[in-house]
Design a protein around this motif. Structure first.
Motif, PDB file in Angstrom:
ATOM      1  N   LEU A 401       0.641  -1.123  -0.029  1.00  0.00           N
ATOM      2  CA  LEU A 401      -0.031   0.213  -0.026  1.00  0.00           C
ATOM      3  C   LEU A 401       0.783   1.199  -0.245  1.00  0.00           C
ATOM      4  O   LEU A 401       0.384   2.712   0.093  1.00  0.00           O
ATOM      5  N   ASP A 402       1.824   1.538   0.421  1.00  0.00           N
ATOM      6  CA  ASP A 402       2.330   2.484   0.522  1.00  0.00           C
ATOM      7  C   ASP A 402       3.245   2.754  -0.799  1.00  0.00           C
ATOM      8  O   ASP A 402       3.968   3.856  -1.454  1.00  0.00           O
ATOM      9  N   TYR A 403       2.831   2.153  -1.962  1.00  0.00           N
ATOM     10  CA  TYR A 403       3.276   2.585  -3.617  1.00  0.00           C
ATOM     11  C   TYR A 403       2.417   3.554  -3.935  1.00  0.00           C
ATOM     12  O   TYR A 403       2.649   4.067  -4.660  1.00  0.00           O
ATOM     13  N   ALA A 404       1.763   3.561  -3.034  1.00  0.00           N
ATOM     14  CA  ALA A 404       0.505   4.512  -3.680  1.00  0.00           C
ATOM     15  C   ALA A 404       0.793   5.898  -4.065  1.00  0.00           C
ATOM     16  O   ALA A 404      -0.017   6.652  -5.152  1.00  0.00           O
ATOM     17  N   THR A 405       1.736   6.713  -2.541  1.00  0.00           N
ATOM     18  CA  THR A 405       2.193   8.264  -3.608  1.00  0.00           C
ATOM     19  C   THR A 405       3.266   7.866  -3.155  1.00  0.00           C
ATOM     20  O   THR A 405       3.908   7.043  -1.966  1.00  0.00           O
ATOM     21  N   PRO A 406       4.296   8.969  -3.476  1.00  0.00           N
ATOM     22  CA  PRO A 406       5.157   9.312  -2.796  1.00  0.00           C
ATOM     23  C   PRO A 406       5.480   9.817  -0.962  1.00  0.00           C
ATOM     24  O   PRO A 406       6.742   8.958  -0.922  1.00  0.00           O
ATOM     25  N   THR A 407       4.175   9.881  -0.509  1.00  0.00           N
ATOM     26  CA  THR A 407       4.316  10.286   1.082  1.00  0.00           C
ATOM     27  C   THR A 407       3.560   9.284   1.766  1.00  0.00           C
ATOM     28  O   THR A 407       3.256   9.372   2.670  1.00  0.00           O
ATOM     29  N   PHE A 408       3.538   7.948   1.409  1.00  0.00           N
ATOM     30  CA  PHE A 408       1.521   7.043   1.355  1.00  0.00           C
ATOM     31  C   PHE A 408       2.809   6.494   2.399  1.00  0.00           C
ATOM     32  O   PHE A 408       1.893   6.276   3.447  1.00  0.00           O
ATOM     33  N   ALA A 409       4.083   5.677   2.725  1.00  0.00           N
ATOM     34  CA  ALA A 409       4.632   5.239   3.537  1.00  0.00           C
ATOM     35  C   ALA A 409       4.520   6.293   4.882  1.00  0.00           C
ATOM     36  O   ALA A 409       3.662   5.214   5.818  1.00  0.00           O
ATOM     37  N   ASP A 410       4.128   7.584   4.851  1.00  0.00           N
ATOM     38  CA  ASP A 410       4.653   7.951   6.080  1.00  0.00           C
ATOM     39  C   ASP A 410       2.905   8.530   6.800  1.00  0.00           C
ATOM     40  O   ASP A 410       2.963   7.874   8.221  1.00  0.00           O
ATOM     41  N   THR A 411       1.947   8.663   5.648  1.00  0.00           N
ATOM     42  CA  THR A 411       0.759   9.030   6.054  1.00  0.00           C
ATOM     43  C   THR A 411       0.363   7.596   6.336  1.00  0.00           C
ATOM     44  O   THR A 411      -0.661   8.296   7.488  1.00  0.00           O
ATOM     45  N   LEU A 412       0.415   6.697   5.692  1.00  0.00           N
ATOM     46  CA  LEU A 412      -0.012   5.065   6.226  1.00  0.00           C
ATOM     47  C   LEU A 412       0.237   4.993   7.440  1.00  0.00           C
ATOM     48  O   LEU A 412      -0.685   4.351   8.722  1.00  0.00           O
ATOM     49  N   GLY A 413       1.388   4.894   7.396  1.00  0.00           N
ATOM     50  CA  GLY A 413       2.106   4.609   8.765  1.00  0.00           C
ATOM     51  C   GLY A 413       2.021   4.611   9.990  1.00  0.00           C
ATOM     52  O   GLY A 413       1.241   4.697  11.169  1.00  0.00           O
ATOM     53  N   ALA A 414       1.670   6.455  10.286  1.00  0.00           N
ATOM     54  CA  ALA A 414       1.052   6.730  11.246  1.00  0.00           C
ATOM     55  C   ALA A 414      -0.460   7.104  11.697  1.00  0.00           C
ATOM     56  O   ALA A 414      -0.617   7.001  12.787  1.00  0.00           O
ATOM     57  N   ALA A 415      -1.072   7.367  10.175  1.00  0.00           N
ATOM     58  CA  ALA A 415      -2.411   7.002  10.720  1.00  0.00           C
ATOM     59  C   ALA A 415      -2.807   5.717  11.259  1.00  0.00           C
ATOM     60  O   ALA A 415      -3.545   5.361  11.922  1.00  0.00           O
ATOM     61  N   LEU A 416      -1.682   4.477  10.576  1.00  0.00           N
ATOM     62  CA  LEU A 416      -2.440   3.412  11.388  1.00  0.00           C
ATOM     63  C   LEU A 416      -2.075   3.219  12.848  1.00  0.00           C
ATOM     64  O   LEU A 416      -2.907   2.785  13.680  1.00  0.00           O
ATOM     65  N   GLN A 417      -0.755   3.985  13.207  1.00  0.00           N
ATOM     66  CA  GLN A 417      -0.494   4.052  14.751  1.00  0.00           C
ATOM     67  C   GLN A 417      -1.850   4.619  15.314  1.00  0.00           C
ATOM     68  O   GLN A 417      -2.006   3.969  16.552  1.00  0.00           O
ATOM     69  N   ASP A 418      -2.915   5.556  15.131  1.00  0.00           N
ATOM     70  CA  ASP A 418      -3.468   6.299  15.517  1.00  0.00           C
ATOM     71  C   ASP A 418      -4.777   5.700  16.033  1.00  0.00           C
ATOM     72  O   ASP A 418      -5.084   5.310  16.411  1.00  0.00           O
ATOM     73  N   LEU A 419      -5.341   4.281  14.855  1.00  0.00           N
ATOM     74  CA  LEU A 419      -6.408   3.308  14.654  1.00  0.00           C
ATOM     75  C   LEU A 419      -5.669   2.650  15.403  1.00  0.00           C
ATOM     76  O   LEU A 419      -6.776   2.737  16.116  1.00  0.00           O
ATOM     77  N   LEU A 420      -4.992   2.613  15.928  1.00  0.00           N
ATOM     78  CA  LEU A 420      -4.739   0.839  16.834  1.00  0.00           C
ATOM     79  C   LEU A 420      -4.979   1.349  18.541  1.00  0.00           C
ATOM     80  O   LEU A 420      -4.737   0.306  18.529  1.00  0.00           O
ATOM     81  N   ALA A 421      -4.324   3.194  18.355  1.00  0.00           N
ATOM     82  CA  ALA A 421      -3.800   3.253  19.385  1.00  0.00           C
ATOM     83  C   ALA A 421      -5.491   4.305  19.668  1.00  0.00           C
ATOM     84  O   ALA A 421      -5.889   4.686  20.875  1.00  0.00           O
TER      85      ALA A 421
END
Length: 445
Positions: A401-421
């Motif tokens: 999923l981090d392929y999506a955009t040049p910044t998506f790895a950071d966006t998705l990783g941080a968003a998932l931490q917030d979702l899981l927390a």
């Protein structure tokens, strides 16, 4: 392999997955022309020296490359291989400059993602391989779900479709690792359906076991977990569209909402190891290898290390339904300025043919093709080969999923931490992803 979702370059796999980066793209030039007629008899090409840059520097990787290069030169003594082997990081650092020079290598391993292969395609620095693919039958040997990882539009904007710009050797797949002994103790069989998997998680929790190990301190590991859950709720074509950052899909759909809620439910029910957002990736899978936890969602690249500690207690299976996050190792590409494209294409065919796949297997690697035809001992490696072979054959591989955009790895990783927390709701989580994805997709055209 690079053990991160930023790895296809490693799955496994092992290859390190090719994640977006921040390097500026090279200046654009005209796309490389297709050869008018592919010449597929290397013995008739005269004396040729091919300069090949690769990053196959570790144990089995280096051994297979050495073996194949020796065999190629023995079969075609008129072609010499000048091999330049660099680490993954060194190759990434030096390749951009080399391709912009007047005498670049003939063959290079180029990271699949937009910052490298996509930028090189846009600049006309890599040669489209469709004519050679037709001549050698590559499109018949490799499934569409594999070839999408080496496909771009000629302007480099569209990733996942278009012309072929590389040929991979190794594969990666994210699956469900499990402790066979613990399942037996719980009176369970390896789950074949998603309800069976969730039932196993519930029974493990009730028995006082840690249902699933997860170390998400570095943020990216949860991307693998979410990708596995997403594959149960979202059609694979939509996942591919999102993962490749193309227009035509949305994160804010009922299906993605259901996937995000599924993940939150696991947190609420206590299915993950304690303190998972503050635990590192390596400590998590190492704890699993020591018997802490019944399941671990992870990549095929963990098999070799975990098998050393768990032996026959380790199992690996494809997620129920057959849709799995996966990809390829760094593909081999032909540079646009190579004066020997026919010889280079013959080399690519040789290092990815059926015999090459056997050589990869013999050196402990996961071949990208003919996976189900390899002879390996029963156990985790065989489980891994079966899982990848099934997914590739049935077009069940979906992109990291981090392929999506040049910044998506950071966006998705941080968003998932917030979702899981549980600092963000599934709707807020998806809205964050939608903003990044839509901004890029609209701009990219």
């Amino acid at each position: 392999m690079k053990r991160a979702v930023l790895a296809v370059c490693a799955l496994t796999l092992a290859a390190a997955a090719c994640a977006p980066g921040s390097s500026a793209p090279p200046a654009t030039s005209a796309p490389a022309a297709q050869p008018s007629a592919a010449k597929t008899d290397p013995s008739k090409l005269g004396d040729v020296t091919l300069t090949v840059w690769d990053q196959e520097v570790r144990g089995g990787q280096n051994a297979q490359m050495t073996t194949l290069n020796t065999a190629f030169q023995a079969k075609y003594p008129n072609i010499k291989i000048k091999r330049v082997s660099r680490s993954f990081d060194d190759l990434n650092t030096t390749l951009r400059l080399a391709l912009s020079g007047n005498e670049p290598p003939d063959v290079v391993q180029a990271n699949n993602g937009r910052p490298q292969m996509g930028a090189f395609v846009k600049a006309g620095q890599l040669r489209p391989l469709d004519a050679y693919a037709d001549a050698y039958g590559w499109k018949k040997r490799f499934s569409p779900s594999v070839l999408q990882y080496v496909s771009y539009s000629t302007d480099g904007k569209i990733f996942g479709e278009g012309s072929l710009y590389g040929m991979p050797q190794v594969g990666e797949v994210v699956g469900i690792l499990y402790n066979k002994a613990k399942l037996t103790k719980l009176g369970l069989q390896p789950p074949k359906t998603w309800p069976e998997f969730e039932d196993a998680l519930a029974k493990a929790k009730a028995a006082g076991e840690t249902p699933m190990q997860l170390g998400n301190l570095d943020k990216w590991p949860a991307i693998h977990v979410f990708g596995t859950v997403q594959g149960q709720h979202v059609p694979k074509d939509q996942i591919a569209t999102l993962g490749f950052g193309r227009k035509g899909a949305s994160w804010t759909t009922p299906e993605n909402t259901k996937a995000a809620q599924n993940l939150v439910d696991w947190v609420t029910k206590g299915y993950f190891s304690k303190g998972f957002n503050g635990q590192g990736y390596d400590p998590a899978w190492q704890a699993f290898g020591k018997g802490e936890g019944v399941f671990l969602i992870g990549g095929s690249w963990l098999i070799a290390d975990l098998e050393k500690s768990m032996n026959q207690d380790l199992g690996f299976l494809l997620p129920p339904g057959g849709v799995a996050t996966g990809g390829t190792g760094l593909p081999f590409s032909i540079t646009a300025k190579s004066p020997h494209p026919d010889a280079a294409a013959a080399y690519l065919d040789f290092i990815t043919n059926a015999d090459a796949m056997k050589t990869l297997t013999a050196n402990g690697l996961l071949p990208i093709a003919d996976t189900d035809q390899q002879t390996v001992k029963p156990g985790p490696q065989q489980d891994m080969f079966t899982a990848f072979g099934t997914a590739a054959k049935n077009d069940g591989l979906v992109p990291y999923l981090d392929y999506a955009t040049p910044t998506f790895a950071d966006t998705l990783g941080a968003a998932l931490q917030d979702l899981l927390a549980q600092k963000a709701t599934p709707q807020e989580f998806l809205a964050t992803l939608e903003k990044d994805y839509k901004t890029f997709a609209d701009k990219n055209g």
